[in-house]
Design a protein around this motif. Structure first.
Motif: not given
Length: 126
Positions: A11-25, A49-60
């Protein structure tokens, strides 16, 4: 009943994929959580998921906002979204569907979504 660690990791990986593919800035944390809830409604897993997205540089993260760092990555509707006929309930709004839209990510499949919810979840439509 204890959570399956393999299912949580998936689920974490799936949610990270989703966040990485968002079409918004940029989006609010609440809007990001709305999207994550299509994968999990577990608050602990959502925070992870939010913490991991930040760690992996998907979001700031800045205050209550997230800036995406997708680098040109987005869901390709022609190749990554599969339509299936059947009886489904939308993962986002819960409506009954006769046609489900499923997003194909490396980490797995996410869906079903209705035709308008698939665009909202990917950020193609607000």
């Amino acid at each position: 009943m204890t959570a399956d660690p393999d299912d949580s990791a998936r689920k974490v990986e799936l949610a990270l994929d989703l966040l990485a593919h968002l079409e918004v800035d940029e989006l609010s944390v609440a809007d990001a959580v709305d999207r994550i809830e299509t994968v999990t409604t577990n608050p602990t897993l959502t925070r992870e998921i939010l913490d991991e997205a930040e760690k992996r540089g998907i979001v700031d993260r800045e205050g209550g906002r997230l800036r995406t760092r997708r680098g040109g990555t987005f869901v390709r509707f022609e190749s990554q979204v599969v339509r299936r006929e059947g009886e489904f309930d939308c993962r986002r709004c819960g409506c009954g569907l006769s046609t489900g839209h499923f997003i194909q990510f490396e980490s797995g499949e996410l869906g079903p979504f209705g035709s308008s919810c698939i665009r909202k979840v990917t950020g193609r439509e607000s």
